[in-house]
Design an enzyme around this catalytic site. Structure first.
Site, PDB file in Angstrom:
ATOM      1  N   ARG A  15       0.828  -1.215   0.000  1.00  0.00           N
ATOM      2  CA  ARG A  15       0.000   0.000   0.000  1.00  0.00           C
ATOM      3  C   ARG A  15       0.855   1.254   0.000  1.00  0.00           C
ATOM      4  O   ARG A  15       0.938   1.974  -0.989  1.00  0.00           O
ATOM      5  CB  ARG A  15      -0.940  -0.013   1.221  1.00  0.00           C
ATOM      6  CG  ARG A  15      -2.126   0.962   1.106  1.00  0.00           C
ATOM      7  CD  ARG A  15      -1.801   2.414   1.400  1.00  0.00           C
ATOM      8  NE  ARG A  15      -1.355   2.648   2.772  1.00  0.00           N
ATOM      9  CZ  ARG A  15      -1.001   3.848   3.223  1.00  0.00           C
ATOM     10  NH1 ARG A  15      -1.023   4.908   2.429  1.00  0.00           N
ATOM     11  NH2 ARG A  15      -0.579   3.997   4.482  1.00  0.00           N
ATOM     12  N   CYS A 239       5.883  10.257   0.134  1.00  0.00           N
ATOM     13  CA  CYS A 239       4.642  11.017   0.239  1.00  0.00           C
ATOM     14  C   CYS A 239       4.630  12.124  -0.806  1.00  0.00           C
ATOM     15  O   CYS A 239       5.566  12.929  -0.867  1.00  0.00           O
ATOM     16  CB  CYS A 239       4.499  11.619   1.639  1.00  0.00           C
ATOM     17  SG  CYS A 239       2.999  12.598   1.845  1.00  0.00           S
TER      18      CYS A 239
END
Length: 287
Positions: A15, A239
């Site tokens: 993920r 991120c």
């Protein structure tokens, strides 16, 4: 220094490691990666996210991935950032969910277009419904040390989110160094204070390796009594709202360190080494 006999490593590569890949990763390759990781001995794997394919195309196959994990019979975690996502996860028979809130409100706004306070308010309904269905709730506190937009994140900002998560009944709380700028002193002081305030709460360390301090930060957290850590095979991840941040703590590096130190994990280091090339082949960022 004191070290535990055992720690739990939660693999987040399928993920967190793949969600921001610019090129599509096939569902079949994701399934193969999950199967290999399960065979290596992981007790829990974060495998998917029930988010809009418009915003996170890589997670468009969340239902199929969840069905596959159910058929494998493994314990897996799915990210559910809102009630709609939670309802999808419940329908898919997910048993462990994850929510996340940035301690830095400016990061939270850039990440999900909500202030920290707005996210905390929404979490009340998410927790309530999840508890009604008997789900295990993992609560992430992102940007728990520093933020690329505001600089230092204060302990008070972190504790504000943590206290609410505790009140809502989170089963474990993940403290995230989302941009990878924490150092061992910061980690030790922050975890020490949190564990003193919430001695019955299970904390998890989630470190990124931007400044190559993820392993050192893991040791600092262990010295505070933390015994659960996230890692990502091949160090995959990053991120999109954190300029310059690199991937997560690499699973193989964490396993090498723990095996050399005699800390048990129940994960086969030899099998992990064999999986790393395949995992990296799924990422254009690691080429």
């Amino acid at each position: 220094m004191n070290f535990p006999e055992r720690i739990e490593i939660i693999e987040v590569g399928p993920r967190d490691g793949l969600q921001n890949e610019p090129e599509p990763v096939s569902t079949s390759n994701k399934k193969e990666l999950i199967k290999k990781l399960a065979d290596a001995g992981f007790s829990r794997i974060e495998t998917t996210a029930f988010v809009s394919p418009k915003w996170v195309p890589q997670m468009a196959d969340a239902d199929e991935i969840s069905d596959y994990c159910n058929r494998l019979g493994i314990k897996y975690i799915a990210l559910t950032p809102n009630l709609k996502a939670l309802d999808r996860a419940i329908a898919a028979k997910v048993r462990q969910i994850a929510v996340f809130i940035g301690a830095s409100t400016i990061f939270n706004q850039k990440n999900i277009n909500k202030t920290t306070e707005e996210s905390l308010a929404e979490c009340e309904a998410i927790f309530l419904r999840a508890k009604e269905h008997g789900l295990f709730i993992r609560a992430y506190i992102s940007m728990a040390f520093t933020c690329p937009y505001q600089g230092e994140v204060t302990f008070e900002e972190v504790n504000h989110v943590c206290q609410r998560f505790v009140e809502l009944g989170a089963d474990e709380i993940v403290i995230g160094d989302t941009n990878g700028h924490a150092n061992p002193q910061m980690v030790y002081e922050r975890f020490s204070r949190l564990r003193e305030l919430y001695p019955d709460t299970v904390f998890v360390g989630h470190f990124h390796n931007t400044w190559n301090m993820a392993l050192a930060n893991t040791i600092a957290a262990i010295q505070c009594g933390v015994e659960k850590f996230d890692s990502s095979i091949g160090g995959l991840g990053g991120c999109p709202y954190t300029p310059g941040a690199t991937g997560n703590l690499a699973t193989e590096e964490l396993l090498l360190m723990t095996s050399e130190m005699g800390i048990e994990t129940s994960i086969s280091f030899e099998k992990i080494k064999q999986i790393v090339p395949f995992a990296k082949s799924l990422s254009t960022r690691s080429m």
